[in-house]
Scaffold this active site. Structure first.
Site, PDB file in Angstrom:
ATOM      1  N   ARG A  56      72.094  14.564  60.492  1.00  0.00           N
ATOM      2  CA  ARG A  56      73.097  13.589  60.040  1.00  0.00           C
ATOM      3  C   ARG A  56      72.472  12.571  59.088  1.00  0.00           C
ATOM      4  NH1 ARG A  56      74.184  12.967  65.985  1.00  0.00           N
ATOM      5  NH2 ARG A  56      72.745  11.239  65.684  1.00  0.00           N
ATOM      6  N   GLU A  73      70.086  20.605  41.599  1.00  0.00           N
ATOM      7  CA  GLU A  73      69.464  20.060  40.391  1.00  0.00           C
ATOM      8  C   GLU A  73      70.482  19.740  39.303  1.00  0.00           C
ATOM      9  OE1 GLU A  73      66.378  22.707  39.078  1.00  0.00           O
ATOM     10  OE2 GLU A  73      65.303  22.557  40.975  1.00  0.00           O
ATOM     11  N   HIS A 124      67.153  12.467  41.807  1.00  0.00           N
ATOM     12  CA  HIS A 124      68.269  13.290  41.325  1.00  0.00           C
ATOM     13  C   HIS A 124      69.331  12.442  40.602  1.00  0.00           C
ATOM     14  CE1 HIS A 124      67.233  17.203  43.504  1.00  0.00           C
ATOM     15  NE2 HIS A 124      66.200  16.401  43.613  1.00  0.00           N
ATOM     16  N   ASN A 139      70.299  18.338  64.263  1.00  0.00           N
ATOM     17  CA  ASN A 139      70.698  16.970  63.948  1.00  0.00           C
ATOM     18  C   ASN A 139      70.157  16.643  62.569  1.00  0.00           C
ATOM     19  OD1 ASN A 139      71.235  14.343  63.555  1.00  0.00           O
ATOM     20  ND2 ASN A 139      70.164  13.576  65.358  1.00  0.00           N
ATOM     21  N   PHE A 194      74.541   1.639  62.089  1.00  0.00           N
ATOM     22  CA  PHE A 194      73.696   2.412  61.184  1.00  0.00           C
ATOM     23  C   PHE A 194      73.958   3.914  61.231  1.00  0.00           C
ATOM     24  CE2 PHE A 194      71.403  -1.518  61.898  1.00  0.00           C
ATOM     25  CZ  PHE A 194      71.041  -1.876  60.607  1.00  0.00           C
TER      26      PHE A 194
HETATM   27  C1  LIG Z   1      67.359  23.744  43.704  1.00  0.00           C
HETATM   28  C2  LIG Z   1      66.994  22.796  44.808  1.00  0.00           C
HETATM   29  N1  LIG Z   1      67.435  23.054  46.039  1.00  0.00           N
HETATM   30  C3  LIG Z   1      67.158  22.229  47.068  1.00  0.00           C
HETATM   31  C4  LIG Z   1      66.412  21.086  46.892  1.00  0.00           C
HETATM   32  C5  LIG Z   1      66.108  20.215  48.057  1.00  0.00           C
HETATM   33  O1  LIG Z   1      66.726  18.962  47.988  1.00  0.00           O
HETATM   34  P1  LIG Z   1      66.121  17.760  48.853  1.00  0.00           P
HETATM   35  O2  LIG Z   1      64.895  17.284  48.160  1.00  0.00           O
HETATM   36  O3  LIG Z   1      67.224  16.741  48.860  1.00  0.00           O
HETATM   37  O4  LIG Z   1      65.831  18.286  50.190  1.00  0.00           O
HETATM   38  C6  LIG Z   1      65.919  20.780  45.621  1.00  0.00           C
HETATM   39  C7  LIG Z   1      65.112  19.568  45.415  1.00  0.00           C
HETATM   40  O5  LIG Z   1      64.805  19.138  44.348  1.00  0.00           O
HETATM   41  C8  LIG Z   1      66.207  21.647  44.556  1.00  0.00           C
HETATM   42  O6  LIG Z   1      65.735  21.419  43.325  1.00  0.00           O
END
Ligand SMILES: Cc1ncc(COP(=O)(O)O)c(C=O)c1O
Length: 386
Positions: free
Chosen positions: A248, A161, A187, A246, A27
């Protein structure tokens, strides 16, 4: 009818990929993650991709790497230019690493940097510009890269985004020294949780690999430029070279990522088809500003800003959306300066008028990687009667 913000894109391929990982009983980060990183880098035409457990972690690790590189590392107190509108974790690592944030207003139509404001915000102390292509819509990267090149400034893209968007035919997330992606559930592709750092710079890649993994040397390979391997394998096995984390990902995330990446082209096509329909219905509606596409957006969602002079009040629009079961949110985090957390930042701002307008009058509704034109029609009907 429910018009939701997002929906699952997992199908039998992702389930099989998960079962294969479960059956393998392996895993923790290994071959699936490595394979996904290689494929991801190749898809976007980058030399390297480093996967971590979220887009937020990708921002954190990538910003950290800039402090540990050999030439011209960032230093505490250096100035970084940021847009007023983005997600909170675009800003947090900048604050946590002691940078001074300089907020620049956005353009009300594109929702990205007002490029003239950006240009005039640059000072001799500006070392970094963080460009965020909001909700799928590319920034004007021609102008932004010119500003960076003219002033010897590092370009960092928080592209969380906008996976799959293009400006002048080139993918967003590949203009800067570093481009960061999120593969969170809602996303463009999902690995449940996940994020990737992409770069063509081998030193940055090696730094990020160490920083995501306790700051260790493990997994560095033979030609890593960030440390010199010693002969004694006993000490090499647990050797710490950077104050890291960490963060990962797991093999499940990597294995799912490979399946999702195969579907990305189709997901983008569906999103763009929906966007065409949305624009067709709303482009002449004088009550709203809808996001003006720059280059080829990957259409994360659909933004609407109630024009203050329209006579409409956002509160009434949101009430109608709630009653009609249409999910909606403020645009990304909207104006970051309006959130309580900003009191902890070392920052300055000259103007945030447009970000305030978006904050006070804007909202977004979802886009999906399947045909949702019936829901967009429904939205149109609901808003027609506000
Ligand atoms: C511009 C932007 N940066 C960073 C992130 C953070 O991503 P995550 O939700 O994967 O931590 C987002 C989340 O939507 C975002 O819109």
């Amino acid at each position: 009818m429910n018009y939701s913000l997002t929906s699952s894109t997992f199908d039998k391929e992702e389930r099989e990929a998960m079962i294969n990982v479960i059956d393998s009983d392996m895993f923790t980060m290994d071959k699936h993650v490595e394979d996904f990183e290689d494929r991801f880098a190749k898809y976007f035409g980058r030399k390297y991709a480093v996967m971590v457990n979220s887009g937020s972690s990708a921002n954190l690790v990538a910003i950290a790497s800039l402090f540990y590189r050999e030439n011209m590392p960032l230093k505490m107190g250096d100035e970084v230019i940021v847009p007023c509108i983005s997600w909170a974790t675009t800003f947090y690592p900048l604050h946590q690493y002691g940078l001074k944030l300089k907020f620049v207003d956005i353009d009300l139509e594109t929702l990205n940097y007002d490029v003239d404001e950006l240009k005039s915000a640059v000072t001799p102390n500006t070392k970094l510009i963080v460009a965020v292509s909001i909700l799928g819509n590319p920034c004007y990267f021609d102008k932004i890269t010119d500003i960076c090149e003219d002033n010897n400034i590092i370009l960092f893209e928080d592209n969380c985004e906008s996976m799959g968007a293009r400006f002048n035919g080139k993918y967003t997330g590949t203009f800067g020294l570093i481009g960061v992606f999120s593969t969170f559930y809602s996303h463009h592709i999902s690995t449940m949780e996940g994020g990737l750092i992409t770069t063509d710079d081998y030193e940055i890649c090696c730094l990020c690999k160490s920083l995501r993994n306790h700051g260790m040397t493990r997994g560095q390979g033979d030609n890593s430029p960030i440390y010199e391997r010693k002969q004694d394998d006993f000490y090499e096995a647990y050797r710490f070279i950077l104050p890291g984390y960490n963060v990962r990902p797991t093999e499940l995330n990597g294995a799912i990522g490979k399946e999702q990446l195969k579907k990305l082209d189709n997901f983008l096509e569906m999103r763009r088809g929906n966007a065409k329909h949305f624009a067709y219905l709303f482009k002449d509606d004088e009550r709203f500003i809808i996001q003006k596409e720059v280059g080829e957006s990957s259409w994360f969602s659909f933004t609407m800003i109630v024009k203050p002079e329209s006579g409409l009040i956002r509160k009434d629009v949101l009430k109608k959306l709630r009653e009609s079961d249409i999910d909606h949110r403020i645009i990304t985090g909207s104006n970051m300066l309006r959130h309580d957390v900003v009191k902890y930042f070392n920052y300055e701002v000259t103007k945030s008028t447009n970000a305030d307008t978006a904050h006070d009058n804007g909202f977004f509704v979802g886009n999906h990687p399947v045909d949702i034109r019936d829901r967009i029609d429904y939205l149109y009907e609901v808003l027609r009667n506000v």
